[in-house]
Design an enzyme around this catalytic site. Structure first.
Site, PDB file in Angstrom:
ATOM      1  N   GLU A  51     -45.439 -15.535 -15.332  1.00 36.66           N
ATOM      2  CA  GLU A  51     -45.635 -14.224 -15.816  1.00 36.66           C
ATOM      3  C   GLU A  51     -46.460 -13.689 -16.534  1.00 36.66           C
ATOM      4  OE1 GLU A  51     -44.080 -11.827 -14.167  1.00 36.66           O
ATOM      5  OE2 GLU A  51     -42.664 -13.234 -13.027  1.00 36.66           O
ATOM      6  N   GLY A  95     -59.418 -13.680 -18.334  1.00 42.36           N
ATOM      7  CA  GLY A  95     -59.487 -12.406 -18.881  1.00 42.36           C
ATOM      8  C   GLY A  95     -58.170 -12.600 -20.073  1.00 42.36           C
ATOM      9  N   TYR A 134     -40.718  -7.624 -21.672  1.00 44.39           N
ATOM     10  CA  TYR A 134     -40.860  -7.922 -20.081  1.00 44.39           C
ATOM     11  C   TYR A 134     -40.765  -9.459 -19.909  1.00 44.39           C
ATOM     12  CZ  TYR A 134     -43.072  -8.987 -15.924  1.00 44.39           C
ATOM     13  OH  TYR A 134     -43.191  -9.503 -14.699  1.00 44.39           O
ATOM     14  N   ASP A 152     -41.755  -4.154 -15.773  1.00 47.12           N
ATOM     15  CA  ASP A 152     -43.398  -4.032 -15.488  1.00 47.12           C
ATOM     16  C   ASP A 152     -43.942  -2.824 -14.846  1.00 47.12           C
ATOM     17  OD1 ASP A 152     -42.831  -4.670 -13.007  1.00 47.12           O
ATOM     18  OD2 ASP A 152     -44.130  -6.277 -12.793  1.00 47.12           O
TER      19      ASP A 152
END
Ligand code: SF4
Length: 352
Positions: A51, A95, A134, A152
């Site tokens: 996740e 990233g 989340y 989300d």
């Protein structure tokens, strides 16, 4: 049509609609859910890692990283003890590197406070550094089967369209209201599948870019946006500020077969990663004799780097830099993808 998120209370009509959506959505998910590596064995650790990787990142991009990450750091204990550079090297190209650092911090906290066992209670999950509402909801529901929504972007889009809800989904009040509505309809015994089915519908049918695939949607008969023809207006988000553009000069400095790199500071953008020496264009003069090697653009969330590279060979290694073999750029040092173009020039041996 609803306008102000702060003043809206969850309504029983909305709850009834979402309740009616549960069975067809679960049925659809069982028949159509994608087979993904992290769905094979949804332990709390696997759900947590996947996740976090999936935040802001496409499923296809995550798959190879997920496998590699788990082979290097298969447990909470191994992640807590991870070497920082190996951790960043494993994350290289994905990233948002603070996610990797926060995973390690979170693992250390789980070792210290919970004896290495990821807690199942959402309140305790929220006490782990790097775990927000989340991720707490995803771990509690997908791995532990608790009735905890994981809100989300996909879920916000699906719910706002189903309810034809025009509240600003970036507001915490909207997320809280959607979370309360969903909590009330979570199906006992099927919480894991329900969380995943909402995400899956948002990823594959009620898609973010372009028109939603309403003809394929198992909730079409319930969806208010489909009836009102408002899906393309939803979800409502505030207008984004345009990104700042930075023109940067990148220096590819060579000396005796080695290339110069620098470690970035431990805080801020791309913290702790390595880079070729670079500066804002205009902040320094391009050394005499440097030859232009072309340019590249890299887009971050709030800024765009428009980079132009120059190569140069120095007679002596300047001690201000770390001098490394070109192969080490690939194997050892985590270099962010912003510099991919320049790294590939160095790796191909086209320069020096
Ligand atoms: Fe989204 Fe269309 Fe399904 Fe409504 S009917 S939830 S807009 S895909």
């Amino acid at each position: 049509m609803k306008q102000k998120a702060e003043t809206i209370q969850p309504s029983s009509a909305d709850e009834a609609l979402l309740s009616d959506a549960v069975t067809p959505l679960l049925y659809w998910y069982r028949a159509n859910g994608r087979k993904l590596p992290w769905r094979d064995d949804p332990t709390p650790y696997h759900v947590w890692i996947s996740e976090v990787m999936l935040q802001q990142t496409r499923v296809e991009a995550v798959k190879p990283y997920y496998e590699r990450f788990l082979s290097r750091f298969p447990t909470v204990a191994s992640l807590a003890a991870a070497d920082d550079e190996l951790l960043l090297k494993t994350w290289e190209g994905l990233g948002y590197y603070s996610r990797a650092r926060n995973l390690k911090k979170g693992a250390a906290a789980i070792m210290e406070r919970f004896g290495g066992e990821i807690p199942s209670d959402p309140g305790e999950l929220l006490r782990v550094p790097g775990i927000g509402p989340y991720t707490a909801g995803a771990v509690a529901s997908i791995a532990y089967g608790k009735p905890c929504p994981a809100i989300d972007g996909n879920v916000l889009r699906v719910v706002s369209r189903l309810l034809d809800d025009h509240a600003d989904v970036s507001l915490p009040a909207t997320k809280t209201r959607f979370s309360e509505l969903l909590s009330a309809v979570y199906p006992a015994g099927d919480c894991s599948a329900f969380t995943q089915s909402l995400m899956e519908l948002g990823a594959c049918v009620c898609v973010p870019n372009g028109a939603p695939l309403c003809r394929e949607c198992p909730l079409r008969h319930l969806c208010r946006a489909e009836k009102e023809n408002t899906a393309d207006m939803l979800p409502v988000r505030p207008e984004k500020k345009p990104r700042r553009i930075e023109n940067r000069t990148v220096l590819l400095l060579f000396c005796r077969g080695k290339v110069a790199i620098l470690k970035r500071p431990q805080t801020g953008l791309l913290a702790g990663l390595y880079e070729f020496p670079n500066m804002l264009s205009g902040d320094g003069t391009i050394p005499t004799g440097a030859a232009c090697v072309g340019g590249a653009v890299h887009i971050f969330t709030h800024v765009e780097w428009h980079m132009t590279g120059y190569r140069m060979t120095l007679p002596e290694p300047d001690p201000a830099y770390l001098w490394v073999e070109p192969d080490e750029l690939e194997q050892t040092y985590p270099i962010p993808s912003a510099f991919r173009y320049f790294r590939s020039l160095v790796m191909k041996g086209r320069l020096q």
